[in-house]
Design a protein around this motif. Structure first.
Motif, PDB file in Angstrom:
ATOM      1  N   SER A 148      -5.101   5.061   9.763  1.00 31.75           N
ATOM      2  CA  SER A 148      -5.059   4.490   8.421  1.00 31.75           C
ATOM      3  C   SER A 148      -3.638   4.137   8.009  1.00 31.75           C
ATOM      4  O   SER A 148      -3.416   3.245   7.177  1.00 31.75           O
ATOM      5  N   GLY A 149      -2.626   4.829   8.587  1.00 35.78           N
ATOM      6  CA  GLY A 149      -1.243   4.541   8.242  1.00 35.78           C
ATOM      7  C   GLY A 149      -0.848   5.013   6.862  1.00 35.78           C
ATOM      8  O   GLY A 149       0.207   4.612   6.339  1.00 35.78           O
ATOM      9  N   GLN A 150      -1.639   5.878   6.241  1.00 35.69           N
ATOM     10  CA  GLN A 150      -1.345   6.342   4.888  1.00 35.69           C
ATOM     11  C   GLN A 150      -0.718   7.726   4.901  1.00 35.69           C
ATOM     12  O   GLN A 150      -1.192   8.624   5.611  1.00 35.69           O
ATOM     13  N   SER A 151       0.316   7.893   4.107  1.00 33.89           N
ATOM     14  CA  SER A 151       0.896   9.213   3.900  1.00 33.89           C
ATOM     15  C   SER A 151       0.153   9.898   2.756  1.00 33.89           C
ATOM     16  O   SER A 151      -0.677   9.295   2.076  1.00 33.89           O
ATOM     17  N   PHE A 152       0.475  11.162   2.528  1.00 34.92           N
ATOM     18  CA  PHE A 152      -0.163  11.888   1.426  1.00 34.92           C
ATOM     19  C   PHE A 152       0.171  11.238   0.089  1.00 34.92           C
ATOM     20  O   PHE A 152      -0.691  11.146  -0.804  1.00 34.92           O
ATOM     21  N   VAL A 153       1.390  10.768  -0.046  1.00 33.78           N
ATOM     22  CA  VAL A 153       1.791  10.107  -1.293  1.00 33.78           C
ATOM     23  C   VAL A 153       1.000   8.823  -1.496  1.00 33.78           C
ATOM     24  O   VAL A 153       0.568   8.505  -2.617  1.00 33.78           O
ATOM     25  N   ASP A 154       0.772   8.078  -0.420  1.00 35.06           N
ATOM     26  CA  ASP A 154      -0.036   6.861  -0.518  1.00 35.06           C
ATOM     27  C   ASP A 154      -1.455   7.181  -0.987  1.00 35.06           C
ATOM     28  O   ASP A 154      -2.020   6.489  -1.837  1.00 35.06           O
ATOM     29  N   ARG A 155      -2.036   8.224  -0.418  1.00 36.05           N
ATOM     30  CA  ARG A 155      -3.396   8.603  -0.807  1.00 36.05           C
ATOM     31  C   ARG A 155      -3.446   9.078  -2.260  1.00 36.05           C
ATOM     32  O   ARG A 155      -4.398   8.787  -2.990  1.00 36.05           O
TER      33      ARG A 155
ATOM     34  N   SER B 163      -8.288   4.022   2.914  1.00 30.96           N
ATOM     35  CA  SER B 163      -8.210   5.099   3.907  1.00 30.96           C
ATOM     36  C   SER B 163      -8.970   4.747   5.186  1.00 30.96           C
ATOM     37  O   SER B 163      -9.016   5.553   6.113  1.00 30.96           O
ATOM     38  N   LYS B 164      -9.572   3.547   5.197  1.00 30.30           N
ATOM     39  CA  LYS B 164     -10.275   3.019   6.372  1.00 30.30           C
ATOM     40  C   LYS B 164     -11.421   3.926   6.837  1.00 30.30           C
ATOM     41  O   LYS B 164     -11.627   4.142   8.038  1.00 30.30           O
ATOM     42  N   ILE B 165     -12.198   4.442   5.871  1.00 36.91           N
ATOM     43  CA  ILE B 165     -13.362   5.243   6.249  1.00 36.91           C
ATOM     44  C   ILE B 165     -14.683   4.528   5.936  1.00 36.91           C
ATOM     45  O   ILE B 165     -15.749   5.016   6.301  1.00 36.91           O
ATOM     46  N   THR B 166     -14.606   3.367   5.262  1.00 35.47           N
ATOM     47  CA  THR B 166     -15.837   2.638   4.930  1.00 35.47           C
ATOM     48  C   THR B 166     -16.611   2.279   6.192  1.00 35.47           C
ATOM     49  O   THR B 166     -17.828   2.494   6.280  1.00 35.47           O
ATOM     50  N   ASP B 167     -15.911   1.739   7.181  1.00 35.69           N
ATOM     51  CA  ASP B 167     -16.583   1.356   8.429  1.00 35.69           C
ATOM     52  C   ASP B 167     -17.072   2.570   9.205  1.00 35.69           C
ATOM     53  O   ASP B 167     -18.066   2.490   9.934  1.00 35.69           O
ATOM     54  N   THR B 168     -16.396   3.713   9.043  1.00 40.11           N
ATOM     55  CA  THR B 168     -16.853   4.936   9.699  1.00 40.11           C
ATOM     56  C   THR B 168     -18.188   5.388   9.120  1.00 40.11           C
ATOM     57  O   THR B 168     -19.109   5.770   9.858  1.00 40.11           O
ATOM     58  N   VAL B 169     -18.295   5.346   7.787  1.00 42.47           N
ATOM     59  CA  VAL B 169     -19.563   5.688   7.134  1.00 42.47           C
ATOM     60  C   VAL B 169     -20.643   4.699   7.552  1.00 42.47           C
ATOM     61  O   VAL B 169     -21.781   5.076   7.852  1.00 42.47           O
TER      62      VAL B 169
END
Length: 511
Positions: free
Chosen positions: A65-72, A385-391
C-alpha cells in the motif's frame, strides 16, 4: 411506621435505560473506525483493470500500500471530507482533497439529496398532496376494497419514484378512522400505509435515495435496469394490494378473525354509518396546478435519465437516440432546485416563505446526505489502503462458478443483514455497491441487476425490522402491537422473498 420504613415503601426501583438502536450516522462512524483498524490486518492487493476500469477476473495480486501510520491516520481524519469531494489521482489511485484527477467523493449525490429535500418540503407546504389523498379517501369511502387499492397504489407510486416512506406517518390520523368506519380493523390501516409505500420503495424504479445512490456507486446510469424494476413494481404491488384486501374482507365478514381486535369505540361506526354529508376535501385550482406540476417534474426526471435506445432495443451498447438527455446527478440536482422554485411560484408562496421552505427542506434532508458522505469516506479508506480488491477477491471465491441466476440471489441474500445494520438505504448503497458491482462483471451479469437485488433486500427488510421509524412509528400511531404486525405480515414477507429471488434470477439470466 418509621421514616426508614416509609422511605423503603415509597422508593421505586431504578429504571434501567431502554436500549435504542444507534442512528445510521453513529453506525457508520463505528464502521469507519472498524474498517480503518482492519486495514492494518487485511493484506493489500489489486486487480488488473481493463480500459473501462473494471477489474479483470483472475488477475488479483498482492501489492504494498505504501502508506505509513501517519498516512493512515490522515485518511481516518479526512474520511468525511474525502467522502464529499475527494479526488482520485489517475496514476496512483489514491484519493485526497487536494489531488488532481476525477472526483471520487459523493458531492453530486450530496447536493442532489438536498435539492430533492427542498422540492418535497415545498410540495408538502402547499397542502396539495395531503388534500389530494384526502379527496381520494372521501370519494371511495363506500367502496372499501377500491379505497384500499387506491391509497396503496398512490403510496406505492410515490415510493418508487421518490422514496415516500417517513412522510406516511402523517396519514394515520386520516386513514385509521376511515378504515374503522368501513368495518375494518386497525391492521388494515397499517397494512395500507406501511406496505403501500414500502412495496414502492422495495421496487424503486428511479427513487433517488435508493436506485439513484446505488447506481451512482455502481458507476451506471439511473435508467439502467428500469424495465426489470418497473415490471417487478407492477407485479409485487398487485400482490401486496391483494394481500391487504384479502385480510380486510376477512375481518369485515368476521370481526372475530381480526389479529388486533378492537379498542373501545372502534366498532361504534360501521360501513352504513359513514356520513354521506361529510364535506369532501376540496381541491382548489392551486392544488391541482401543484399536483400536475409535481407529476410533470417526476415524469421529466424519468425521461431524462432513461437510456431509451438500450431500453427499447435490448442492446446495452446501442447508440443513444438524438432525443436522449443522459442526465445524471448534477443536472437532476439543478432540476429539483428549479422545480422547488416553480412549485413555490405556482402556489404563490411569496419570497420569504419559499426561501424558508427550501432551506428547511435541505436541512431536513441533511442527515441522509451526511450518511452518504460518511459511507463514501469508508470506501476511501479501503481504496487508499488497497484492501478493496482484497475484499472483492475473497467474495469472488464464494460466487465463483455459480450461475448468473444463483449469483443474483446470493447478492440479494447477502444484503439482508447489511440492511438491518444500516437501515439507511443511501448509506447501505454507498458502502456496499463498490464491492458488489464489480462482482457482476466477474459473473457476466449486468450491474443493474446487482442494484435491483440490493434495493430489494433493503426494501424487504425495511417492511418489518424494528430499526425503522416507518414501521415502529406506524404501529405506535395506529395503536397496533409490533408482535401482531409481524404475525400479520410474515406470510407476505415469505411470498415476496420468493418472488424477489425469481425476479433477480430472471434479470441476471435474460438482461
Amino acid at each position: 411506621m418509621s421514616d426508614t420504613d416509609s422511605r423503603q415503601t415509597t422508593q421505586q426501583p431504578p429504571h434501567k435505560p431502554k436500549f435504542t438502536f444507534p442512528s445510521a450516522l453513529t453506525v457508520l462512524a463505528v464502521v469507519t473506525i472498524a474498517v480503518w483498524l482492519l486495514a492494518f490486518l487485511v493484506p493489500s492487493g489489486q486487480y488488473d483493470r481493463n480500459a473501462s476500469g473494471a477489474p479483470i477476473q483472475g488477475t488479483y495480486h498482492r501489492v504494498d500500500s505504501g502508506q505509513s501510520f501517519v498516512d493512515r491516520l490522515n485518511d481516518l481524519f479526512l474520511a468525511p471530507v474525502n467522502g464529499l469531494y475527494g479526488v482520485q489521482d489517475e496514476k496512483t489511485g489514491q484519493v485526497g482533497p487536494d489531488l488532481a484527477g476525477e472526483l471520487y467523493g459523493s458531492a453530486g449525490v450530496f447536493l442532489f439529496v438536498l435539492a430533492i429535500g427542498a422540492f418535497i418540503t415545498v410540495v408538502f407546504a402547499t397542502g396539495a398532496l395531503d388534500r389530494g389523498i384526502g379527496r381520494l379517501a372521501h370519494r371511495l369511502r363506500d367502496r372499501g376494497a377500491l379505497l384500499i387499492a387506491g391509497i396503496m397504489v398512490v403510496f406505492s407510486v410515490l415510493g418508487t419514484v421518490e422514496g415516500f416512506a417517513e412522510e406516511t406517518l402523517g396519514f394515520y390520523g386520516l386513514i385509521v378512522p376511515l378504515m374503522l368506519a368501513l368495518g375494518y380493523d386497525r391492521m388494515v390501516a397499517v397494512g395500507t400505509i406501511i406496505l403501500g409505500a414500502g412495496i414502492g420503495v422495495l421496487c424503486s424504479t428511479v427513487n433517488p435515495f435508493a436506485t439513484g445512490v446505488a447506481s451512482s456507486a455502481a458507476d451506471i446510469s439511473l435508467g439502467d435496469g428500469i424495465v426489470l424494476r418497473f415490471v417487478m413494481w407492477v407485479v409485487l404491488t398487485a400482490v401486496t394490494v391483494a394481500y391487504v384486501i384479502r385480510y380486510a374482507r376477512r375481518v369485515q365478514r368476521n370481526p372475530e378473525r381480526s389479529i388486533t381486535g378492537f379498542l373501545p369505540g372502534d366498532r361504534d361506526n360501521n360501513q352504513e354509518d359513514v356520513p354521506e354529508s361529510a364535506e369532501e376535501p376540496r381541491l382548489t385550482g392551486l392544488h391541482k396546478a401543484v399536483l400536475i406540476t409535481m407529476g410533470l417534474v417526476f415524469a421529466f426526471m424519468i425521461f431524462s435519465v432513461v437510456p431509451w435506445a438500450s431500453a427499447l432495443t435490448g442492446d446495452a451498447d446501442a447508440k443513444p437516440y438524438g432525443f436522449e438527455l443522459g442526465w445524471s446527478f448534477p443536472q437532476l440536482a439543478a432540476l429539483f432546485l428549479c422545480a422547488a422554485v416553480l412549485i413555490g411560484l405556482v402556489a404563490r408562496m411569496g419570497e420569504q416563505k419559499l426561501s424558508s421552505m427550501i432551506i428547511q427542506g435541505a436541512a431536513d434532508f441533511i442527515s441522509p446526505a451526511l450518511v452518504i458522505v460518511l459511507a463514501r469516506g469508508v470506501t476511501v479508506i479501503m481504496n487508499n489502503s488497497k484492501i478493496t480488491d482484497t475484499v472483492l477477491h475473497s467474495i469472488e471465491g464464494i460466487v465463483k462458478g455459480t450461475s448468473s441466476g444463483v449469483f443474483a440471489i446470493i447478492v440479494f441474500v447477502v444484503n439482508l443483514p447489511l440492511a438491518f445494520l444500516i437501515p439507511s438505504t443511501s448509506g447501505h448503497a454507498t458502502l456496499a455497491m463498490p464491492i458488489l458491482a464489480p462482482l457482476a462483471d466477474f459473473a457476466g451479469v449486468s450491474r443493474a441487476v446487482v442494484v435491483t437485488a440490493w434495493q430489494a433486500a433493503s426494501g424487504w427488510m425495511n417492511l418489518w425490522v424494528p430499526t425503522t421509524a416507518v414501521t415502529i412509528g406506524g404501529v405506535a400511531l395506529a395503536k397496533v402491537g409490533y408482535d401482531k404486525y409481524l404475525r400479520f405480515v410474515w406470510p407476505l414477507l415469505a411470498l415476496l422473498f420468493l418472488m424477489i429471488c425469481g425476479f433477480v434470477a430472471f434479470g441476471a439470466v435474460f438482461t
